[in-house]
Design a protein around this motif. Structure first.
Motif, PDB file in Angstrom:
ATOM      1  N   LYS A  35      84.012 -24.542  23.078  1.00 41.46           N
ATOM      2  CA  LYS A  35      84.096 -23.155  22.610  1.00 41.46           C
ATOM      3  C   LYS A  35      83.550 -22.177  23.643  1.00 41.46           C
ATOM      4  O   LYS A  35      84.085 -21.080  23.836  1.00 41.46           O
ATOM      5  CB  LYS A  35      83.335 -22.995  21.300  1.00 41.46           C
ATOM      6  CG  LYS A  35      84.047 -23.650  20.119  1.00 41.46           C
ATOM      7  CD  LYS A  35      83.292 -23.373  18.819  1.00 41.46           C
ATOM      8  CE  LYS A  35      84.060 -23.952  17.628  1.00 41.46           C
ATOM      9  NZ  LYS A  35      83.360 -23.663  16.352  1.00 41.46           N
ATOM     10  N   VAL A  36      82.481 -22.573  24.305  1.00 43.62           N
ATOM     11  CA  VAL A  36      81.910 -21.699  25.332  1.00 43.62           C
ATOM     12  C   VAL A  36      82.888 -21.514  26.476  1.00 43.62           C
ATOM     13  O   VAL A  36      83.050 -20.410  27.018  1.00 43.62           O
ATOM     14  CB  VAL A  36      80.568 -22.267  25.842  1.00 43.62           C
ATOM     15  CG1 VAL A  36      80.122 -21.564  27.106  1.00 43.62           C
ATOM     16  CG2 VAL A  36      79.501 -22.144  24.770  1.00 43.62           C
ATOM     17  N   ASP A  37      83.547 -22.596  26.866  1.00 40.40           N
ATOM     18  CA  ASP A  37      84.518 -22.509  27.956  1.00 40.40           C
ATOM     19  C   ASP A  37      85.667 -21.571  27.570  1.00 40.40           C
ATOM     20  O   ASP A  37      86.112 -20.732  28.364  1.00 40.40           O
ATOM     21  CB  ASP A  37      85.042 -23.916  28.287  1.00 40.40           C
ATOM     22  CG  ASP A  37      86.005 -23.890  29.466  1.00 40.40           C
ATOM     23  OD1 ASP A  37      85.580 -23.411  30.545  1.00 40.40           O
ATOM     24  OD2 ASP A  37      87.161 -24.279  29.274  1.00 40.40           O
ATOM     25  N   GLU A  38      86.157 -21.703  26.344  1.00 34.90           N
ATOM     26  CA  GLU A  38      87.246 -20.831  25.856  1.00 34.90           C
ATOM     27  C   GLU A  38      86.805 -19.374  25.811  1.00 34.90           C
ATOM     28  O   GLU A  38      87.545 -18.457  26.192  1.00 34.90           O
ATOM     29  CB  GLU A  38      87.685 -21.291  24.464  1.00 34.90           C
ATOM     30  CG  GLU A  38      88.754 -20.414  23.814  1.00 34.90           C
ATOM     31  CD  GLU A  38      90.063 -20.469  24.579  1.00 34.90           C
ATOM     32  OE1 GLU A  38      90.863 -19.505  24.416  1.00 34.90           O
ATOM     33  OE2 GLU A  38      90.296 -21.428  25.329  1.00 34.90           O
ATOM     34  N   MET A  39      85.567 -19.157  25.361  1.00 41.10           N
ATOM     35  CA  MET A  39      85.064 -17.795  25.243  1.00 41.10           C
ATOM     36  C   MET A  39      84.887 -17.166  26.613  1.00 41.10           C
ATOM     37  O   MET A  39      85.178 -15.981  26.812  1.00 41.10           O
ATOM     38  CB  MET A  39      83.727 -17.798  24.483  1.00 41.10           C
ATOM     39  CG  MET A  39      83.252 -16.388  24.111  1.00 41.10           C
ATOM     40  SD  MET A  39      81.819 -16.428  23.026  1.00 41.10           S
ATOM     41  CE  MET A  39      80.644 -17.248  24.087  1.00 41.10           C
ATOM     42  N   ASN A  40      84.451 -17.967  27.606  1.00 39.75           N
ATOM     43  CA  ASN A  40      84.306 -17.450  28.968  1.00 39.75           C
ATOM     44  C   ASN A  40      85.651 -17.021  29.552  1.00 39.75           C
ATOM     45  O   ASN A  40      85.752 -15.995  30.246  1.00 39.75           O
ATOM     46  CB  ASN A  40      83.646 -18.501  29.875  1.00 39.75           C
ATOM     47  CG  ASN A  40      82.153 -18.620  29.599  1.00 39.75           C
ATOM     48  OD1 ASN A  40      81.529 -17.644  29.187  1.00 39.75           O
ATOM     49  ND2 ASN A  40      81.598 -19.804  29.815  1.00 39.75           N
ATOM     50  N   ARG A  41      86.664 -17.848  29.291  1.00 39.21           N
ATOM     51  CA  ARG A  41      87.996 -17.489  29.810  1.00 39.21           C
ATOM     52  C   ARG A  41      88.482 -16.174  29.179  1.00 39.21           C
ATOM     53  O   ARG A  41      89.064 -15.318  29.855  1.00 39.21           O
ATOM     54  CB  ARG A  41      88.985 -18.619  29.520  1.00 39.21           C
ATOM     55  CG  ARG A  41      88.778 -19.852  30.403  1.00 39.21           C
ATOM     56  CD  ARG A  41      90.002 -20.748  30.380  1.00 39.21           C
ATOM     57  NE  ARG A  41      90.327 -21.166  29.024  1.00 39.21           N
ATOM     58  CZ  ARG A  41      89.863 -22.283  28.454  1.00 39.21           C
ATOM     59  NH1 ARG A  41      89.020 -23.066  29.134  1.00 39.21           N
ATOM     60  NH2 ARG A  41      90.188 -22.620  27.221  1.00 39.21           N
ATOM     61  N   ARG A  42      88.267 -16.012  27.893  1.00 34.16           N
ATOM     62  CA  ARG A  42      88.723 -14.794  27.207  1.00 34.16           C
ATOM     63  C   ARG A  42      87.940 -13.562  27.687  1.00 34.16           C
ATOM     64  O   ARG A  42      88.509 -12.476  27.867  1.00 34.16           O
ATOM     65  CB  ARG A  42      88.557 -14.950  25.692  1.00 34.16           C
ATOM     66  CG  ARG A  42      89.530 -15.968  25.094  1.00 34.16           C
ATOM     67  CD  ARG A  42      89.352 -16.040  23.588  1.00 34.16           C
ATOM     68  NE  ARG A  42      89.604 -14.734  22.940  1.00 34.16           N
ATOM     69  CZ  ARG A  42      89.445 -14.542  21.637  1.00 34.16           C
ATOM     70  NH1 ARG A  42      89.044 -15.547  20.851  1.00 34.16           N
ATOM     71  NH2 ARG A  42      89.689 -13.344  21.125  1.00 34.16           N
TER      72      ARG A  42
END
Length: 379
Positions: free
Chosen positions: A254-261
């Motif tokens: 989730k952190v990785d996805e949030m960073n990309r967004r």
């Protein structure tokens, strides 16, 4: 009873007998009238004899009044009774004097030309006036009244009728003029009202069109920023939920996805907010041009084309309200004024090379013209 009124009237006061008293010569008079005759004819100012001589006003014979005065003279009860009965029966019918109670109007005053009573002649305001009896006055005035018709049909009354017709014609003529002027007033102000309404609708239409262009200019940018803001708030909420995640694997995903967004959101290009000016300002036009225009010139004032102009460009061409108002005046002016300004501009060729565009040329020319006119009027 009225035909005997003359026999019931005192020959001294010409009124109905009041307390009638009989002289030794058998003539009857009012007691008060006899007192007055005695007073006027008395030649005994210091002493008074036992019997006072008196000349009868009717027969002129000399009679003697007893020492007791008129009170001792016999009362004519027959005449008194007849008068009382006469007054009771004919009180409603007989015309009586308004100044002397129940006294009949039986004498005609020739001086004032009106009916009076006996008291009005002996001790009232008609004392000493020439008089006539009622019947004689009636016959004489009736004969004279026949001549009144001649006075009412002479040239004077013909002139009155002619003048009346002229006045009616003049009144009718003036009223016709007023009606024509009223119609002209209604037509003029209707035309003026229509002109003002057309100008008002034209200005409102121009402002509505400007509103539409403002919406087209700003609404897409506002919607774009709203979406960026919504996504930002969504990521903030997502970050809060991620921080509560206890599973390392799920947390890292989730952190990785949030960073990309977040990175993608930050890379989105923000719109450039460019300040603009509305030109010309209708408020200034109404105040500086329309409010000072004559009524007859309002229909000649052109409705300006209102634009959105970048603020830096507008300020670089004159700066502020002072720089804009001459251009607003020129845009509101008619084509003949613009043509005149171009002619004056052509005569000042040395200025043409230094001015930036046509707007500045017109602005400078307007200032030159105003200065020239100011010098002329100051002389």
């Amino acid at each position: 009873m009225r035909r005997f009124e003359e026999e019931l009237t005192c020959s001294v006061c010409y009124s109905l007998f009041d307390d009638p008293r009989v002289l030794p010569c058998s003539h009857t008079f009012c007691r008060s009238c006899l007192e007055g005759v005695i007073h006027l004819s008395s030649s005994f100012p210091v002493w008074r004899p036992l019997r006072v001589p008196l000349k009868c006003p009717n027969c002129r014979s000399v009679v003697e009044i007893p020492a007791g005065g008129t009170e001792s003279l016999p009362v004519n009860f027959a005449v008194k009774a007849i008068i009382e009965k006469y007054q009771q029966e004919d009180q409603a019918e007989a015309a009586t004097c308004s100044e002397h109670y129940r006294q009949p109007l039986n004498v005609y005053c020739l001086l004032d030309r009106k009916l009076v009573c006996g008291h009005c002649l002996t001790r009232g305001k008609h004392h000493g006036h020439p008089i006539d009896d009622l019947q004689s006055a009636y016959l004489r005035e009736k004969e004279a009244s026949g001549k009144l018709l001649e006075q009412l049909t002479d040239k004077h009354w013909a002139d009155v009728c002619l003048l009346l017709e002229k006045l009616k014609e003049e009144k009718s003529r003036c009223e016709s003029i007023v009606q024509v002027d009223k119609k002209a007033v209604v037509q003029y102000f209707k035309k003026l009202s229509d002109t003002l309404e057309d100008k008002k609708q034209a200005l409102l239409t121009a402002l509505d069109e400007l509103n539409r262009r403002i919406s087209e200019e700003y609404e897409p940018l506002i919607e774009k920023l709203k979406k960026i803001r919504e996504e930002q708030l969504e990521l903030m909420s997502l970050n809060t939920s991620v921080q509560k995640e206890e599973s390392p694997l799920i947390f890292l995903e989730k952190v990785d996805e949030m960073n990309r967004r977040i990175k993608a959101l930050k890379q989105k290009q923000l719109p450039d907010v460019k300040p603009v000016e509305i030109h010309p300002r209708v408020e200034h036009l109404l105040k500086n041009v329309w409010a000072k225009a004559e009524v007859g010139q309002i229909r000649k004032i052109l409705v300006p084309k209102i634009k959105l102009i970048p603020a830096r460009k507008l300020h670089s061409k004159g700066g502020g309200k002072e720089g804009r108002e001459p251009k607003e005046l020129l845009q509101a002016a008619g084509p003949y004024v613009v043509l005149l300004l171009f002619v004056i501009t052509a005569l000042h060729r040395d200025f043409h090379t230094r001015l930036q565009d046509v707007g500045d040329v017109l602005c400078h020319t307007f200032n030159v013209l105003m200065g020239f006119l100011g010098r002329v009027f100051s002389l």
